[in-house]
Design a protein around this motif. Structure first.
Motif, PDB file in Angstrom:
ATOM      1  N   THR A 435       0.822  -1.207   0.000  1.00 43.53           N
ATOM      2  CA  THR A 435       0.000   0.000   0.000  1.00 43.53           C
ATOM      3  C   THR A 435       0.856   1.256   0.000  1.00 43.53           C
ATOM      4  N   MET A 436       0.208   2.360  -0.361  1.00 43.11           N
ATOM      5  CA  MET A 436       0.873   3.656  -0.286  1.00 43.11           C
ATOM      6  C   MET A 436       1.257   3.982   1.154  1.00 43.11           C
ATOM      7  N   GLU A 437       0.403   3.627   2.103  1.00 41.61           N
ATOM      8  CA  GLU A 437       0.722   3.891   3.503  1.00 41.61           C
ATOM      9  C   GLU A 437       1.944   3.101   3.936  1.00 41.61           C
ATOM     10  N   GLY A 438       2.094   1.868   3.392  1.00 44.23           N
ATOM     11  CA  GLY A 438       3.292   1.091   3.690  1.00 44.23           C
ATOM     12  C   GLY A 438       4.543   1.786   3.190  1.00 44.23           C
ATOM     13  N   LEU A 439       4.492   2.336   1.992  1.00 47.43           N
ATOM     14  CA  LEU A 439       5.626   3.080   1.435  1.00 47.43           C
ATOM     15  C   LEU A 439       5.900   4.322   2.267  1.00 47.43           C
ATOM     16  N   ARG A 440       4.853   5.007   2.680  1.00 47.27           N
ATOM     17  CA  ARG A 440       5.030   6.221   3.480  1.00 47.27           C
ATOM     18  C   ARG A 440       5.622   5.897   4.853  1.00 47.27           C
ATOM     19  N   LEU A 441       5.109   4.856   5.491  1.00 48.56           N
ATOM     20  CA  LEU A 441       5.618   4.501   6.815  1.00 48.56           C
ATOM     21  C   LEU A 441       7.091   4.103   6.743  1.00 48.56           C
ATOM     22  N   ASN A 442       7.452   3.295   5.750  1.00 46.43           N
ATOM     23  CA  ASN A 442       8.861   2.941   5.576  1.00 46.43           C
ATOM     24  C   ASN A 442       9.734   4.182   5.469  1.00 46.43           C
ATOM     25  N   THR A 443       9.289   5.129   4.671  1.00 47.42           N
ATOM     26  CA  THR A 443      10.074   6.333   4.416  1.00 47.42           C
ATOM     27  C   THR A 443      10.175   7.195   5.665  1.00 47.42           C
ATOM     28  N   ARG A 444       9.068   7.367   6.341  1.00 42.52           N
ATOM     29  CA  ARG A 444       9.028   8.217   7.537  1.00 42.52           C
ATOM     30  C   ARG A 444       9.894   7.636   8.656  1.00 42.52           C
ATOM     31  N   VAL A 445       9.748   6.330   8.889  1.00 43.76           N
ATOM     32  CA  VAL A 445      10.523   5.678   9.944  1.00 43.76           C
ATOM     33  C   VAL A 445      12.006   5.653   9.590  1.00 43.76           C
ATOM     34  N   GLY A 446      12.314   5.330   8.341  1.00 46.06           N
ATOM     35  CA  GLY A 446      13.714   5.247   7.935  1.00 46.06           C
ATOM     36  C   GLY A 446      14.449   6.559   8.102  1.00 46.06           C
ATOM     37  N   ILE A 447      13.839   7.657   7.657  1.00 45.78           N
ATOM     38  CA  ILE A 447      14.493   8.963   7.756  1.00 45.78           C
ATOM     39  C   ILE A 447      14.669   9.376   9.211  1.00 45.78           C
ATOM     40  N   GLN A 448      13.631   9.189  10.021  1.00 47.91           N
ATOM     41  CA  GLN A 448      13.731   9.597  11.422  1.00 47.91           C
ATOM     42  C   GLN A 448      14.748   8.751  12.183  1.00 47.91           C
ATOM     43  N   TYR A 449      14.816   7.470  11.857  1.00 46.08           N
ATOM     44  CA  TYR A 449      15.802   6.640  12.541  1.00 46.08           C
ATOM     45  C   TYR A 449      17.222   7.062  12.175  1.00 46.08           C
ATOM     46  N   MET A 527      19.373  16.304  12.340  1.00 45.06           N
ATOM     47  CA  MET A 527      19.939  16.088  11.020  1.00 45.06           C
ATOM     48  C   MET A 527      18.962  15.385  10.076  1.00 45.06           C
ATOM     49  N   TYR A 528      17.737  15.888  10.007  1.00 44.98           N
ATOM     50  CA  TYR A 528      16.741  15.237   9.168  1.00 44.98           C
ATOM     51  C   TYR A 528      17.078  15.354   7.689  1.00 44.98           C
ATOM     52  N   LYS A 529      17.589  16.498   7.276  1.00 48.47           N
ATOM     53  CA  LYS A 529      17.897  16.681   5.850  1.00 48.47           C
ATOM     54  C   LYS A 529      19.057  15.773   5.425  1.00 48.47           C
ATOM     55  N   GLU A 530      20.082  15.674   6.270  1.00 55.15           N
ATOM     56  CA  GLU A 530      21.199  14.784   5.958  1.00 55.15           C
ATOM     57  C   GLU A 530      20.726  13.330   5.962  1.00 55.15           C
ATOM     58  N   ALA A 531      19.886  12.985   6.932  1.00 50.18           N
ATOM     59  CA  ALA A 531      19.348  11.622   7.003  1.00 50.18           C
ATOM     60  C   ALA A 531      18.512  11.310   5.774  1.00 50.18           C
ATOM     61  N   CYS A 532      17.744  12.286   5.318  1.00 46.69           N
ATOM     62  CA  CYS A 532      16.922  12.101   4.127  1.00 46.69           C
ATOM     63  C   CYS A 532      17.795  11.793   2.915  1.00 46.69           C
ATOM     64  N   LYS A 533      18.898  12.493   2.775  1.00 44.00           N
ATOM     65  CA  LYS A 533      19.807  12.238   1.653  1.00 44.00           C
ATOM     66  C   LYS A 533      20.366  10.823   1.700  1.00 44.00           C
TER      67      LYS A 533
END
Length: 568
Positions: A435-449, A527-533
């Motif tokens: 699902t789209m929510e699965g993709l969003r959750l992966n992205t949100r959790v990954g960047i924050q971690y 460091m959210y922007k660096e983590a996002c990269k």
């Protein structure tokens, strides 16, 4: 990118240069600290260097074997049981009996090697505390060395902590959990310690420093003549267990203690290792106290192993639970293997965090934990894991109600159905939707971690769950897999395919959501922007990196030639 001062004195500070006293061939590049120097003694560093020199070629060979296995899987092969070691799989051998001090391991709590966490975990009422140098720790020099100081103080029962913000002091209770230590996996280097010009192997640094300083006191105060006790992560083959067994034998010989004093539980958290459980226990049979279902890393490993198999795509990670046939088969086979060999079969992590401002939601989360633990104990597990002290009482009640006064279930009747689990059972494709929510959750959790990891935290509470490197890895590799094969999101009626354009929009929108959730001030400082990269680069790479943390580690290595000045 501002990673902080890391020990450099300011212009207003008076300094004197101090260095670690190191043996020949050893160079410590981490910041000098007087407390760290009590750990990084010349003799302790010599012990680590001797382990490194004796086993580094064995470690390099093991990684060449990993690369060869990866090549085979990428060309279409599947992991399976090894016909060459059938005599081990079918033999009647058993491991050494579990030490009495750790016969009862019904509930174990895990967490990082932070001072307050160590005290709270040892006081939590759990049977065991696993102090984690691996997935729950961002392996900065400060975290690792401070962790060694903290554990030494804990073993000597002189650890304390004063929380200035709460004006509250913490110290150990009379009765505490037994201490296990999890060093890093074989793959992680220690970039701040060079041995003969090469970075030291991280797990040998973690193990060596802890064992050197604590084995005598631990055996006297906690182990009743045994110990220290360890958890061993990320193995893929029994040859890696054989290296650990040799490390243990060398350490015991050096310390002048009986062979078999050191005991360790191996986490079965890679797909190749599930086909090697008998062989892993056999190699460690004098030092083993069982196996553990490291189920989050196991899911990560499933994707990594089948990265070139488009017919083995996972559904949303929240759907990959223990009811999936391949996951249930993994758990059942682990239990049967351990009990056949006379050692503990430990269950998986309950990652929930108490929801203090919503009693209804909190009770619903606790009920999920109770059901999961009831499943584990009925299946035959001897104990389980929890991430938070608030879960200990509920988990313990479930195991006590089922097991009564028995410390474990090792000698209960073996299940015949578990003995007949096949390769096909362990490799059965998971079912579910994406699902789209699965993709969003992966992205949100990954960047924050990753953002938290870069700033020193390896165990991060997100959305009422305790996330560590394992769940961040699932998020990363699942995104990568979906992007590589442009999968259709078939679970929410959208019918869209995942591509770089869609992922770019998701990343942008989830970054905006993170900013709203954490607040603009915190967002700008962290460091959210660096983590996002970093996270985005990993998800969109043409080749899947073996570990997210290997890439991110370069951002937290700070070299100070011959140590940094100490402050007066």
């Amino acid at each position: 990118m501002d990673l902080g001062n890391f020990g450099y004195p300011t212009a207003t500070e008076k300094t004197t240069v101090s260095y670690y006293d190191v043996p020949e061939g050893v160079d410590v590049r981490g910041r000098y600290d007087q407390e760290f120097a009590k750990i990084l003694t010349k003799d302790a560093l010599m012990f680590v260097a001797e382990l490194q020199r004796e086993f580094r070629n064995h470690i390099k060979y093991a990684f060449e074997c990993r690369k060869e296995a990866k090549r085979r899987y990428n060309e279409g092969a599947l992991p399976g049981f090894d016909a060459a070691t059938k005599y081990i799989q079918e033999g009647d051998w058993v491991c050494a009996a579990p030490p009495p001090a750790i016969a009862d391991r019904k509930v174990e709590i895990t967490g990082p090697v932070e001072r307050k966490m160590i005290i709270n975990a040892l006081n939590s009422g759990a049977k065991v505390f696993m102090a984690d140098f691996e997935d729950a720790v961002s392996p900065s020099w400060e975290n690792l060395m401070r962790g060694q100081v903290n554990l030494k103080d804990a073993v000597e029962r002189r650890i304390s902590f004063h929380d200035k913000a709460r004006n509250r002091s913490y110290k150990l209770n009379d009765q505490t959990a037994k201490l296990f230590v999890r060093p890093r996996g074989w793959h992680l280097p220690e970039g701040h310690i060079l041995i003969d010009g090469e970075p030291a192997t991280g797990c040998l640094v973690d193990f060596g420093l802890y064992f050197y300083h604590n084995h005598a006191t631990f055996r006297r105060t906690q182990g009743a003549g045994f110990g220290p006790f360890f958890y061993l992560p990320k193995m893929e083959h029994s040859r890696e267990a054989k290296i650990w067994n040799s490390v243990f034998e060398r350490a015991e010989e050096k310390a002048g203690i009986e062979r078999g004093s050191i005991r360790a539980t191996v986490l079965i958290e890679t797909l190749p290792a599930v086909f090697q459980m008998n062989e892993i226990l056999y190699e460690l049979r004098d030092h083993s106290v069982g196996l553990n279902c490291g189920r989050w890393d196991y899911i990560f490993s499933y994707v990594k192993t089948f990265q070139a198999h488009p017919d083995r795509l996972l559904p949303d990670r929240v759907q990959v639970g223990m009811a999936q046939h391949f996951m249930k088969s993994y758990s059942d086979l682990l239990i049967n293997t351990c009990h056949r060999r006379g050692v503990h079969a430990m269950g998986g992590m309950a990652a929930q965090i108490p929801i203090r401002d919503d009693p209804v939601a909190n009770e619903a989360a606790l009920e999920l934990v109770r059901k999961d633990k009831l499943r584990e104990v009925k299946a035959g597990h001897d104990g389980t894991w929890a991430a938070h002290p608030g879960l200990i009482q509920d988990c313990m009640k479930v195991f006590n109600n089922h097991m009564g006064n028995e410390p474990n279930q090792i000698h209960t009747k073996k299940r015949e159905d578990a003995a007949n689990i096949t390769e096909e059972d362990l490799l059965q494709r998971p079912v579910g939707v994406r699902t789209m929510e699965g993709l969003r959750l992966n992205t949100r959790v990954g960047i924050q971690y990753v953002a938290a990891w870069l700033t020193g935290s390896g165990s991060v509470p997100l959305y009422n769950l305790m996330e560590d490197a394992a769940t961040a890895e699932i998020s990363r590799v699942q995104n990568w897999q979906w992007l590589k094969y442009e999968v259709e999101l078939n679970g929410d009626g959208l019918g869209v395919r995942v591509n770089k354009e869609l992922f770019g929009r998701v990343v942008e929108e989830e970054m905006a959501r993170i900013e709203r959730e954490v607040g603009k001030d915190k967002f700008s400082k962290r460091m959210y922007k660096e983590a996002c990269k970093i996270f985005t680069r990993q998800c969109t790479a043409s080749t899947l990196d073996d570990f997210l943390t290997l890439d991110a580690y370069n951002y937290i290595v700070v070299h100070h030639p011959r140590g940094s000045p100490s402050r007066l």
